[in-house]
Design a protein around this motif. Structure first.
Motif, PDB file in Angstrom:
ATOM      1  N   GLU A  14       0.926  -1.058  -0.182  1.00 48.02           N
ATOM      2  CA  GLU A  14      -0.093  -0.169   0.055  1.00 48.02           C
ATOM      3  C   GLU A  14       0.825   1.110   0.064  1.00 48.02           C
ATOM      4  O   GLU A  14       1.488   1.419   0.954  1.00 48.02           O
ATOM      5  CB  GLU A  14      -0.936  -0.062   1.040  1.00 48.02           C
ATOM      6  CG  GLU A  14      -1.928   1.215   1.135  1.00 48.02           C
ATOM      7  CD  GLU A  14      -2.708   1.314   2.403  1.00 48.02           C
ATOM      8  OE1 GLU A  14      -3.679   2.038   2.323  1.00 48.02           O
ATOM      9  OE2 GLU A  14      -2.558   0.565   3.370  1.00 48.02           O
ATOM     10  N   ILE A  15       0.806   1.962  -0.948  1.00 51.54           N
ATOM     11  CA  ILE A  15       1.552   3.350  -1.194  1.00 51.54           C
ATOM     12  C   ILE A  15       0.460   4.104  -0.847  1.00 51.54           C
ATOM     13  O   ILE A  15      -0.601   4.430  -1.595  1.00 51.54           O
ATOM     14  CB  ILE A  15       2.159   3.471  -2.646  1.00 51.54           C
ATOM     15  CG1 ILE A  15       3.135   2.485  -2.923  1.00 51.54           C
ATOM     16  CG2 ILE A  15       2.905   5.051  -2.784  1.00 51.54           C
ATOM     17  CD1 ILE A  15       3.475   2.655  -4.448  1.00 51.54           C
ATOM     18  N   THR A  16       0.742   5.184   0.367  1.00 49.02           N
ATOM     19  CA  THR A  16      -0.143   5.871   0.847  1.00 49.02           C
ATOM     20  C   THR A  16       0.372   7.340   0.675  1.00 49.02           C
ATOM     21  O   THR A  16      -0.617   8.245   0.588  1.00 49.02           O
ATOM     22  CB  THR A  16      -0.286   5.600   2.575  1.00 49.02           C
ATOM     23  OG1 THR A  16       1.089   5.937   3.261  1.00 49.02           O
ATOM     24  CG2 THR A  16      -0.893   4.463   2.883  1.00 49.02           C
ATOM     25  N   ASN A  17       1.615   7.633   0.140  1.00 48.52           N
ATOM     26  CA  ASN A  17       1.892   9.182  -0.003  1.00 48.52           C
ATOM     27  C   ASN A  17       3.063   8.966  -1.265  1.00 48.52           C
ATOM     28  O   ASN A  17       4.030   8.053  -0.883  1.00 48.52           O
ATOM     29  CB  ASN A  17       2.290   9.776   1.121  1.00 48.52           C
ATOM     30  CG  ASN A  17       2.306  11.317   0.907  1.00 48.52           C
ATOM     31  OD1 ASN A  17       1.823  11.773  -0.250  1.00 48.52           O
ATOM     32  ND2 ASN A  17       2.460  12.194   1.935  1.00 48.52           N
ATOM     33  N   ILE A  18       3.186   9.808  -2.111  1.00 47.18           N
ATOM     34  CA  ILE A  18       4.238   9.843  -3.080  1.00 47.18           C
ATOM     35  C   ILE A  18       4.159  10.955  -3.783  1.00 47.18           C
ATOM     36  O   ILE A  18       3.229  11.894  -3.909  1.00 47.18           O
ATOM     37  CB  ILE A  18       3.847   8.732  -4.090  1.00 47.18           C
ATOM     38  CG1 ILE A  18       4.986   8.570  -5.078  1.00 47.18           C
ATOM     39  CG2 ILE A  18       2.467   8.992  -5.022  1.00 47.18           C
ATOM     40  CD1 ILE A  18       4.793   7.228  -6.104  1.00 47.18           C
ATOM     41  N   ILE A  19       5.236  11.561  -4.287  1.00 44.91           N
ATOM     42  CA  ILE A  19       5.182  12.884  -4.874  1.00 44.91           C
ATOM     43  C   ILE A  19       5.515  12.347  -6.527  1.00 44.91           C
ATOM     44  O   ILE A  19       5.978  11.469  -6.795  1.00 44.91           O
ATOM     45  CB  ILE A  19       6.287  13.701  -4.671  1.00 44.91           C
ATOM     46  CG1 ILE A  19       7.734  13.160  -4.607  1.00 44.91           C
ATOM     47  CG2 ILE A  19       6.102  14.338  -3.153  1.00 44.91           C
ATOM     48  CD1 ILE A  19       8.780  14.131  -3.994  1.00 44.91           C
ATOM     49  N   ARG A  51      -0.164   6.456  -5.773  1.00 44.40           N
ATOM     50  CA  ARG A  51      -0.543   5.814  -4.422  1.00 44.40           C
ATOM     51  C   ARG A  51      -1.745   4.416  -4.882  1.00 44.40           C
ATOM     52  O   ARG A  51      -2.303   4.414  -5.963  1.00 44.40           O
ATOM     53  CB  ARG A  51      -1.516   6.987  -3.923  1.00 44.40           C
ATOM     54  CG  ARG A  51      -0.893   7.855  -3.414  1.00 44.40           C
ATOM     55  CD  ARG A  51      -1.712   8.891  -2.618  1.00 44.40           C
ATOM     56  NE  ARG A  51      -1.018  10.050  -2.242  1.00 44.40           N
ATOM     57  CZ  ARG A  51      -1.333  11.318  -2.157  1.00 44.40           C
ATOM     58  NH1 ARG A  51      -2.574  11.785  -2.665  1.00 44.40           N
ATOM     59  NH2 ARG A  51      -0.400  12.347  -1.785  1.00 44.40           N
ATOM     60  N   GLY A  52      -1.874   3.706  -4.102  1.00 41.47           N
ATOM     61  CA  GLY A  52      -2.809   2.704  -4.227  1.00 41.47           C
ATOM     62  C   GLY A  52      -2.406   1.353  -3.570  1.00 41.47           C
ATOM     63  O   GLY A  52      -1.153   1.371  -2.814  1.00 41.47           O
ATOM     64  N   GLU A  53      -3.301   0.143  -3.541  1.00 40.31           N
ATOM     65  CA  GLU A  53      -3.089  -0.994  -3.083  1.00 40.31           C
ATOM     66  C   GLU A  53      -2.708  -1.730  -4.327  1.00 40.31           C
ATOM     67  O   GLU A  53      -3.466  -2.021  -5.175  1.00 40.31           O
ATOM     68  CB  GLU A  53      -4.205  -1.547  -2.035  1.00 40.31           C
ATOM     69  CG  GLU A  53      -4.314  -0.928  -0.805  1.00 40.31           C
ATOM     70  CD  GLU A  53      -5.436  -1.588   0.087  1.00 40.31           C
ATOM     71  OE1 GLU A  53      -5.867  -2.601  -0.435  1.00 40.31           O
ATOM     72  OE2 GLU A  53      -5.540  -1.298   1.146  1.00 40.31           O
ATOM     73  N   TYR A  54      -1.610  -2.702  -4.120  1.00 39.63           N
ATOM     74  CA  TYR A  54      -1.209  -3.739  -4.950  1.00 39.63           C
ATOM     75  C   TYR A  54      -1.088  -5.062  -4.465  1.00 39.63           C
ATOM     76  O   TYR A  54      -0.184  -5.164  -3.849  1.00 39.63           O
ATOM     77  CB  TYR A  54       0.208  -3.165  -5.635  1.00 39.63           C
ATOM     78  CG  TYR A  54      -0.169  -1.708  -6.128  1.00 39.63           C
ATOM     79  CD1 TYR A  54      -0.453  -1.314  -7.447  1.00 39.63           C
ATOM     80  CD2 TYR A  54       0.307  -0.647  -5.260  1.00 39.63           C
ATOM     81  CE1 TYR A  54      -0.515  -0.091  -7.984  1.00 39.63           C
ATOM     82  CE2 TYR A  54       0.404   0.595  -6.045  1.00 39.63           C
ATOM     83  CZ  TYR A  54      -0.205   0.947  -7.211  1.00 39.63           C
ATOM     84  OH  TYR A  54      -0.405   2.305  -7.577  1.00 39.63           O
ATOM     85  N   PRO A  55      -2.077  -6.085  -4.733  1.00 36.98           N
ATOM     86  CA  PRO A  55      -1.859  -7.281  -4.211  1.00 36.98           C
ATOM     87  C   PRO A  55      -0.969  -7.869  -5.490  1.00 36.98           C
ATOM     88  O   PRO A  55      -0.945  -7.832  -6.266  1.00 36.98           O
ATOM     89  CB  PRO A  55      -3.325  -7.727  -4.363  1.00 36.98           C
ATOM     90  CG  PRO A  55      -3.945  -6.854  -5.339  1.00 36.98           C
ATOM     91  CD  PRO A  55      -3.329  -5.719  -5.335  1.00 36.98           C
ATOM     92  N   LEU A  56      -0.433  -9.052  -4.514  1.00 32.00           N
ATOM     93  CA  LEU A  56       0.486 -10.368  -5.343  1.00 32.00           C
ATOM     94  C   LEU A  56       0.685 -11.212  -4.479  1.00 32.00           C
ATOM     95  O   LEU A  56       0.875 -11.635  -3.321  1.00 32.00           O
ATOM     96  CB  LEU A  56       2.007  -9.282  -5.611  1.00 32.00           C
ATOM     97  CG  LEU A  56       2.994 -10.049  -6.626  1.00 32.00           C
ATOM     98  CD1 LEU A  56       2.353 -10.036  -7.856  1.00 32.00           C
ATOM     99  CD2 LEU A  56       4.306  -9.470  -6.175  1.00 32.00           C
TER     100      LEU A  56
END
Length: 111
Positions: A14-19, A51-56
């Protein structure tokens, strides 16, 4: 991983913050003893930029690995501050053997 009933896990990044104008890549490595770590990762996420959730799914197969560790690489390009900035979390959840059996049966039925 040693106490797991199955050897299949769901990883959720889960990427919650990024530029803008940067990339993030995550790999999962394993080891039988915590030293040395395998040279080749068990699994690597594709590069992510948002940002987002990435399942694997992580299928460790028949390997008798006791330890896993995450390793990430970040890159930044373009104008502005050159230091990458990410906030992220990683969750590892075992997929129970009965769920795997049910999924295999359903797949067989649909084939």
């Amino acid at each position: 991983m040693s106490g797991a009933g199955s050897r299949v896990f769901l990883l959720t990044l889960e990427i919650t913050n990024i530029i803008e104008q940067e990339s993030f890549e995550l790999s999962i490595f394993s080891s039988a003893t915590a030293r040395p770590w395998d040279a080749k990762p068990l699994v690597t996420y594709p590069q992510e930029f948002y940002r987002g959730e990435y399942p694997l799914l992580l299928d460790s197969g028949r390997s008798r690995r006791e330890f896993v560790r995450a390793h990430w690489e970040v890159a930044r390009w373009g104008r502005g501050v050159e230091t990458p900035m990410f906030e992220f979390g990683l969750q590892l959840k075992e997929i129970p053997p009965d769920v795997l059996r049910e999924a295999a049966l359903r797949q067989k039925f649909l084939a």
